[in-house]
Design an enzyme around this catalytic site. Structure first.
Site, PDB file in Angstrom:
ATOM      1  N   GLY A  25      49.553 -55.671  45.499  1.00  0.00           N
ATOM      2  CA  GLY A  25      49.539 -56.617  44.221  1.00  0.00           C
ATOM      3  C   GLY A  25      50.472 -55.909  42.845  1.00  0.00           C
ATOM      4  O   GLY A  25      51.034 -56.626  42.373  1.00  0.00           O
ATOM      5  N   ARG A  48      61.321 -60.030  37.845  1.00  0.00           N
ATOM      6  CA  ARG A  48      59.822 -59.980  37.258  1.00  0.00           C
ATOM      7  C   ARG A  48      59.153 -58.947  37.351  1.00  0.00           C
ATOM      8  O   ARG A  48      58.055 -58.845  37.511  1.00  0.00           O
ATOM      9  CB  ARG A  48      58.996 -61.251  38.032  1.00  0.00           C
ATOM     10  CG  ARG A  48      59.831 -62.713  37.773  1.00  0.00           C
ATOM     11  CD  ARG A  48      58.795 -63.761  38.247  1.00  0.00           C
ATOM     12  NE  ARG A  48      59.518 -64.970  38.137  1.00  0.00           N
ATOM     13  CZ  ARG A  48      58.899 -66.058  37.551  1.00  0.00           C
ATOM     14  NH1 ARG A  48      57.728 -65.660  36.996  1.00  0.00           N
ATOM     15  NH2 ARG A  48      59.722 -67.006  37.049  1.00  0.00           N
ATOM     16  N   ARG A  92      49.083 -55.629  53.919  1.00  0.00           N
ATOM     17  CA  ARG A  92      48.917 -55.512  52.460  1.00  0.00           C
ATOM     18  C   ARG A  92      47.620 -54.493  52.310  1.00  0.00           C
ATOM     19  O   ARG A  92      46.662 -54.363  52.870  1.00  0.00           O
ATOM     20  CB  ARG A  92      48.206 -57.121  51.897  1.00  0.00           C
ATOM     21  CG  ARG A  92      47.184 -57.082  50.643  1.00  0.00           C
ATOM     22  CD  ARG A  92      46.882 -58.314  50.267  1.00  0.00           C
ATOM     23  NE  ARG A  92      45.531 -58.304  49.641  1.00  0.00           N
ATOM     24  CZ  ARG A  92      45.163 -57.703  48.343  1.00  0.00           C
ATOM     25  NH1 ARG A  92      45.940 -56.953  47.974  1.00  0.00           N
ATOM     26  NH2 ARG A  92      43.916 -57.609  48.078  1.00  0.00           N
ATOM     27  N   VAL A  93      47.899 -53.636  51.071  1.00  0.00           N
ATOM     28  CA  VAL A  93      46.941 -52.674  50.877  1.00  0.00           C
ATOM     29  C   VAL A  93      46.461 -53.095  49.398  1.00  0.00           C
ATOM     30  O   VAL A  93      47.230 -53.142  48.562  1.00  0.00           O
ATOM     31  CB  VAL A  93      47.627 -51.247  50.777  1.00  0.00           C
ATOM     32  CG1 VAL A  93      47.839 -50.630  52.128  1.00  0.00           C
ATOM     33  CG2 VAL A  93      48.710 -51.164  49.791  1.00  0.00           C
ATOM     34  N   ASP A 207      34.737 -51.890  43.863  1.00  0.00           N
ATOM     35  CA  ASP A 207      33.541 -52.002  42.989  1.00  0.00           C
ATOM     36  C   ASP A 207      32.549 -52.856  43.834  1.00  0.00           C
ATOM     37  O   ASP A 207      33.054 -53.130  44.996  1.00  0.00           O
ATOM     38  CB  ASP A 207      33.735 -52.807  42.031  1.00  0.00           C
ATOM     39  CG  ASP A 207      34.640 -54.214  42.086  1.00  0.00           C
ATOM     40  OD1 ASP A 207      35.848 -54.071  42.233  1.00  0.00           O
ATOM     41  OD2 ASP A 207      33.950 -55.356  42.467  1.00  0.00           O
TER      42      ASP A 207
HETATM   43  N1  HPA Z   1      36.836 -59.840  42.880  1.00  0.00           N
HETATM   44  C1  HPA Z   1      38.148 -60.305  43.157  1.00  0.00           C
HETATM   45  N2  HPA Z   1      39.043 -59.631  43.711  1.00  0.00           N
HETATM   46  C2  HPA Z   1      38.833 -58.170  43.499  1.00  0.00           C
HETATM   47  C3  HPA Z   1      37.429 -57.652  43.204  1.00  0.00           C
HETATM   48  C4  HPA Z   1      36.564 -58.458  42.889  1.00  0.00           C
HETATM   49  O1  HPA Z   1      35.214 -58.292  42.387  1.00  0.00           O
HETATM   50  N3  HPA Z   1      37.670 -56.350  43.059  1.00  0.00           N
HETATM   51  C5  HPA Z   1      38.673 -56.083  43.592  1.00  0.00           C
HETATM   52  N4  HPA Z   1      39.582 -57.086  43.612  1.00  0.00           N
END
Ligand code: HPA
Length: 234
Positions: A25, A48, A92-93, A207
């Site tokens: 990303g 971009r 994709r990573v 997370d």
């Molecule tokens: N939500 C959506 N995308 C994400 C999240 C999440 O908690 N963590 C990393 N990418």
């Protein structure tokens, strides 16, 4: 399809992009991969700020390119790679939020399939319940490679959300065994299916949506390194 290149989003000439592309990303993560892992990286796109490079990894030609955030963004870049640049496989990573309290931060999730709240498929004319999934050969090779490298991984369903700030509904997916939430795999897998090409999404758990735990920036980097090396080995 040589006549469609370059595109409004990608300055690469036809042939400048390798048949295998690793996508992330964040374009700065792409730059990091190109500068730290590839031999002789050549920048082919800056439109971009969505950097793209082609170089060599262990003697094999490979490209790395940014895809931005969300299904509409990866939709554009992956569509052009598959359909205009004749790319055969995209890996994709990315990062994801774990939906199970026991999934460890920094561990890897191989997105075997993707659910979504997006209507991307419908927009492209798929009017029934298509189940976008990873290419089996890529998935199998990723699992075997992760085992060989001693990387802690799980494979299963992920949820590609259209809204990052949607925590109220995310945990519902956990009841169906969905492992993590991210924002792109569903769009990538649909584009691959429609183009008859191959795709895989490899995610590092950044997370935990249930416990609220988050990786520190340093731990994030280590998790990323595992995932990047795994993708390059494919
Ligand atoms: N939500 C959506 N995308 C994400 C999240 C999440 O908690 N963590 C990393 N990418």
């Amino acid at each position: 399809m040589k006549q469609n290149t370059p595109t409004p989003h990608n300055a690469a000439a036809y042939g400048e992009i390798a048949p295998t592309v690793i996508m992330a990303g964040d374009p700065l993560r792409v730059k990091f991969i190109a500068e730290n892992y590839l031999e002789n990286p050549k920048l082919y796109n800056e439109v971009r700020g969505m950097l793209g490079y082609t170089g060599f990894y262990k003697g094999k030609r490979v490209s790395v390119q940014g895809h931005g955030m969300g299904i509409p963004s990866i939709g554009i870049y992956s569509y052009e790679l598959f359909n205009f640049y004749d790319v055969e496989r995209i890996i994709r990573v990315g990062t994801c939020g774990a939906l199970d309290k026991d999934t460890k931060l920094g561990s890897v999730i191989l997105a075997q399939a993707a659910c979504s709240d997006s209507n991307y498929g419908g927009t492209l004319g798929i009017d029934r319940h298509f189940s976008p999934c990873a290419d089996f050969q890529l998935l199998r090779k990723a699992a075997e490679t992760a085992e060989r490298m001693g990387i802690d991984y799980r494979a299963g369903n992920v949820m590609s959300s259209d809204a990052f700030y949607a925590s109220a509904t995310e945990t519902d997916w956990a009841r169906l065994g969905v492992l993590g939430v991210e924002m792109e795999a569903y769009g990538l897998y649909i584009n691959a299916a429609m183009a008859g090409k191959k795709a895989l999404t490899i995610l590092s758990v950044s997370d935990n949506v249930v416990t609220g735990e988050e990786l520190s920036p340093e731990q994030r980097q280590t998790g990323l390194r595992n995932m990047i090396e795994l993708a390059l080995e494919l």
